[in-house]
Design a protein around this motif. Structure first.
Motif, PDB file in Angstrom:
ATOM      1  N   ALA A  49      38.666  47.401  31.887  1.00 25.78           N
ATOM      2  CA  ALA A  49      37.501  47.898  31.150  1.00 25.78           C
ATOM      3  C   ALA A  49      37.952  48.705  29.944  1.00 25.78           C
ATOM      4  O   ALA A  49      39.008  49.339  29.964  1.00 25.78           O
ATOM      5  CB  ALA A  49      36.617  48.744  32.051  1.00 25.78           C
ATOM      6  N   ASN A  50      37.115  48.668  28.891  1.00 30.01           N
ATOM      7  CA  ASN A  50      37.310  49.457  27.685  1.00 30.01           C
ATOM      8  C   ASN A  50      36.098  50.330  27.444  1.00 30.01           C
ATOM      9  O   ASN A  50      34.977  49.924  27.742  1.00 30.01           O
ATOM     10  CB  ASN A  50      37.430  48.560  26.436  1.00 30.01           C
ATOM     11  N   ILE A  51      36.332  51.477  26.834  1.00 28.76           N
ATOM     12  CA  ILE A  51      35.240  52.255  26.273  1.00 28.76           C
ATOM     13  C   ILE A  51      35.699  52.748  24.904  1.00 28.76           C
ATOM     14  O   ILE A  51      36.747  53.389  24.780  1.00 28.76           O
ATOM     15  CB  ILE A  51      34.784  53.404  27.191  1.00 28.76           C
ATOM     16  N   PHE A  52      34.913  52.438  23.880  1.00 32.28           N
ATOM     17  CA  PHE A  52      35.344  52.685  22.512  1.00 32.28           C
ATOM     18  C   PHE A  52      34.873  54.053  22.031  1.00 32.28           C
ATOM     19  O   PHE A  52      33.846  54.576  22.469  1.00 32.28           O
ATOM     20  CB  PHE A  52      34.841  51.558  21.616  1.00 32.28           C
ATOM     21  N   SER A  53      35.676  54.612  21.118  1.00 31.92           N
ATOM     22  CA  SER A  53      35.373  55.954  20.639  1.00 31.92           C
ATOM     23  C   SER A  53      34.113  55.970  19.796  1.00 31.92           C
ATOM     24  O   SER A  53      33.337  56.921  19.847  1.00 31.92           O
ATOM     25  CB  SER A  53      36.548  56.495  19.826  1.00 31.92           C
ATOM     26  N   PHE A  54      33.899  54.904  19.025  1.00 30.06           N
ATOM     27  CA  PHE A  54      32.744  54.850  18.135  1.00 30.06           C
ATOM     28  C   PHE A  54      31.577  54.216  18.875  1.00 30.06           C
ATOM     29  O   PHE A  54      31.587  53.040  19.202  1.00 30.06           O
ATOM     30  CB  PHE A  54      33.065  54.048  16.875  1.00 30.06           C
ATOM     31  N   TYR A  60      34.061  44.744  29.919  1.00 32.85           N
ATOM     32  CA  TYR A  60      34.614  44.614  31.264  1.00 32.85           C
ATOM     33  C   TYR A  60      35.216  43.236  31.466  1.00 32.85           C
ATOM     34  O   TYR A  60      34.732  42.237  30.911  1.00 32.85           O
ATOM     35  CB  TYR A  60      33.517  44.819  32.316  1.00 32.85           C
ATOM     36  N   ALA A  61      36.218  43.178  32.311  1.00 29.93           N
ATOM     37  CA  ALA A  61      36.710  41.890  32.777  1.00 29.93           C
ATOM     38  C   ALA A  61      35.623  41.236  33.620  1.00 29.93           C
ATOM     39  O   ALA A  61      34.862  41.917  34.310  1.00 29.93           O
ATOM     40  CB  ALA A  61      37.974  42.091  33.609  1.00 29.93           C
ATOM     41  N   ASP A  62      35.550  39.910  33.566  1.00 28.84           N
ATOM     42  CA  ASP A  62      34.521  39.197  34.323  1.00 28.84           C
ATOM     43  C   ASP A  62      34.597  39.509  35.817  1.00 28.84           C
ATOM     44  O   ASP A  62      33.573  39.569  36.494  1.00 28.84           O
ATOM     45  CB  ASP A  62      34.669  37.688  34.109  1.00 28.84           C
ATOM     46  N   SER A  63      35.801  39.721  36.296  1.00 32.26           N
ATOM     47  CA  SER A  63      36.005  39.935  37.734  1.00 32.26           C
ATOM     48  C   SER A  63      35.407  41.252  38.235  1.00 32.26           C
ATOM     49  O   SER A  63      35.231  41.421  39.445  1.00 32.26           O
ATOM     50  CB  SER A  63      37.494  39.889  38.063  1.00 32.26           C
ATOM     51  N   LYS A  65      32.662  42.917  36.409  1.00 30.08           N
ATOM     52  CA  LYS A  65      31.328  43.155  35.839  1.00 30.08           C
ATOM     53  C   LYS A  65      30.291  43.342  36.933  1.00 30.08           C
ATOM     54  O   LYS A  65      30.250  42.584  37.905  1.00 30.08           O
ATOM     55  CB  LYS A  65      30.926  41.984  34.941  1.00 30.08           C
ATOM     56  N   GLY A  66      29.466  44.358  36.744  1.00 31.69           N
ATOM     57  CA  GLY A  66      28.430  44.639  37.719  1.00 31.69           C
ATOM     58  C   GLY A  66      28.885  45.486  38.893  1.00 31.69           C
ATOM     59  O   GLY A  66      28.065  45.966  39.676  1.00 31.69           O
ATOM     60  N   ARG A  67      30.206  45.676  39.024  1.00 22.57           N
ATOM     61  CA  ARG A  67      30.745  46.492  40.124  1.00 22.57           C
ATOM     62  C   ARG A  67      31.428  47.764  39.632  1.00 22.57           C
ATOM     63  O   ARG A  67      31.389  48.781  40.312  1.00 22.57           O
ATOM     64  CB  ARG A  67      31.757  45.670  40.943  1.00 22.57           C
ATOM     65  N   PHE A  68      32.067  47.677  38.470  1.00 21.98           N
ATOM     66  CA  PHE A  68      32.809  48.814  37.920  1.00 21.98           C
ATOM     67  C   PHE A  68      32.075  49.362  36.702  1.00 21.98           C
ATOM     68  O   PHE A  68      31.452  48.610  35.941  1.00 21.98           O
ATOM     69  CB  PHE A  68      34.213  48.390  37.488  1.00 21.98           C
ATOM     70  N   THR A  69      32.213  50.668  36.500  1.00 22.92           N
ATOM     71  CA  THR A  69      31.646  51.324  35.332  1.00 22.92           C
ATOM     72  C   THR A  69      32.681  52.276  34.746  1.00 22.92           C
ATOM     73  O   THR A  69      33.217  53.136  35.468  1.00 22.92           O
ATOM     74  CB  THR A  69      30.384  52.120  35.693  1.00 22.92           C
TER      75      THR A  69
END
Length: 116
Positions: A49-54, A60-63, A65-69
């Motif tokens: 997973a990535n979270i961008f500064s801007f 998220y990786a497809d594997s 998605k919907g489970r991780f945040t």
């Protein structure tokens, strides 16, 4: 001293949850794109997973998605990975990464094992 320290890993049963934390020191994460990666035994390290500064957008990786945040708290200089509905195939060492311009930092990793 620049450092990323991950914690929160451990042993969890399938279907369970864990929250990983990554604490940064020696720099301020607010301008950095933050990511979680993982590496399972015998496999290459992969982006989770990535979270961008801007804008704080996430990918998220497809594997997962919907489970991780993935989320960040710039005031605390930390980034987190909330993991739900864990599966045995999520077992890996999880790493935190920070990137800004030519600056790139990795943490040392935290082990997550999903097993009954």
């Amino acid at each position: 001293q620049v450092q990323l320290v991950e914690f929160g890993g451990g042993l969890v049963q399938p279907g369970g949850s864990l929250r990983l934390s990554c604490a940064a020191s020696g720099f301020t994460i607010s301008t950095y794109d933050m990511s979680w990666y993982r590496q399972a035994p015998g496999k290459e390290r992969e982006l989770v997973a990535n979270i961008f500064s801007f804008g704080g957008s996430t990918t998220y990786a497809d594997s997962v998605k919907g489970r991780f945040t993935i989320f960040r708290d710039n005031a605390k200089n930390m980034v987190f990975l909330e993991m739900n509905s864990l599966k045995p195939e999520d077992t890996a060492v999880y790493y935190c990464k920070a990137v800004y311009s030519r600056y790139l930092y990795w943490g040392q990793g935290t082990q997550v094992t999903v097993s009954s």
